[in-house]
Motif scaffolding. Structure first.
Motif, short mmCIF file in Angstrom:
data_model
loop_
_atom_site.label_atom_id
_atom_site.label_comp_id
_atom_site.label_asym_id
_atom_site.label_seq_id
_atom_site.Cartn_x
_atom_site.Cartn_y
_atom_site.Cartn_z
N GLN A 1 1.61 15.24 -13.23
CA GLN A 1 0.76 15.63 -13.96
C GLN A 1 0.47 17.11 -13.66
O GLN A 1 -0.11 17.90 -14.69
N SER B 1 3.97 1.60 -1.22
CA SER B 1 4.40 1.74 -2.46
C SER B 1 3.47 2.17 -3.40
O SER B 1 3.70 3.21 -4.25
N GLU B 2 2.15 1.73 -3.38
CA GLU B 2 1.26 2.23 -4.45
C GLU B 2 0.97 3.85 -4.27
O GLU B 2 0.58 4.51 -5.18
N GLU B 3 0.85 4.27 -2.86
CA GLU B 3 0.68 5.58 -2.52
C GLU B 3 1.84 6.43 -3.16
O GLU B 3 1.61 7.50 -3.43
N GLN B 4 3.02 5.93 -2.84
CA GLN B 4 4.23 6.80 -3.36
C GLN B 4 3.94 6.89 -4.97
O GLN B 4 4.21 7.90 -5.71
N ARG B 5 3.75 5.65 -5.48
CA ARG B 5 3.66 5.76 -7.01
C ARG B 5 2.65 6.84 -7.61
O ARG B 5 2.76 7.51 -8.46
N ARG B 6 1.26 6.69 -6.82
CA ARG B 6 0.37 7.50 -7.11
C ARG B 6 0.67 8.96 -6.99
O ARG B 6 0.22 10.00 -7.69
N LYS B 7 1.38 9.35 -5.70
CA LYS B 7 1.89 10.94 -5.38
C LYS B 7 2.73 11.15 -6.65
O LYS B 7 2.56 12.54 -7.01
N ARG B 8 3.72 10.35 -6.71
CA ARG B 8 4.66 11.06 -8.02
C ARG B 8 3.87 11.33 -9.20
O ARG B 8 4.17 12.06 -10.07
N ARG B 9 2.80 10.42 -9.50
CA ARG B 9 2.08 10.37 -10.87
C ARG B 9 1.47 11.57 -10.90
O ARG B 9 1.28 12.43 -11.95
N ASP B 10 0.74 12.05 -9.60
CA ASP B 10 -0.09 13.26 -9.59
C ASP B 10 0.85 14.53 -9.49
O ASP B 10 0.44 15.49 -10.29
N LYS C 1 0.93 -1.47 0.27
CA LYS C 1 0.01 0.02 -0.19
C LYS C 1 0.97 1.33 0.10
O LYS C 1 0.54 2.10 -0.64
#
Length: 63
Positions: free
Chosen positions: A62, A50-59, A48
């Motif tokens: 953008q 790792s997923e949050e970190q990837r989501r934050k980087r992607r945001d 979880k």
């Protein structure tokens, strides 16, 4: 000598039976998985995170 071999055989059989029968009876004892897990040892927590970190980087990328 025969008595010694017979005694070793009886003890071996007794120990094997004891281990088999005691494991069947011990099904009611709590498992070790019930113990609390530190966050850095919990695979779900790490996934979880790792997923949050990837989501934050992607945001951030953008914006």
């Amino acid at each position: 000598m025969h008595y010694l071999l017979a005694a070793i055989g009886v003890i071996t059989i007794a120990v094997l039976l004891w281990r088999v029968l005691s494991s069947e009876r011990d099904d009611t004892t709590p498992t070790r998985k019930a113990a609390p897990v530190a966050p850095d040892d919990d695979p779900d927590f790490l996934r979880k995170l790792s997923e949050e970190q990837r989501r934050k980087r992607r945001d951030d990328e953008q914006n």
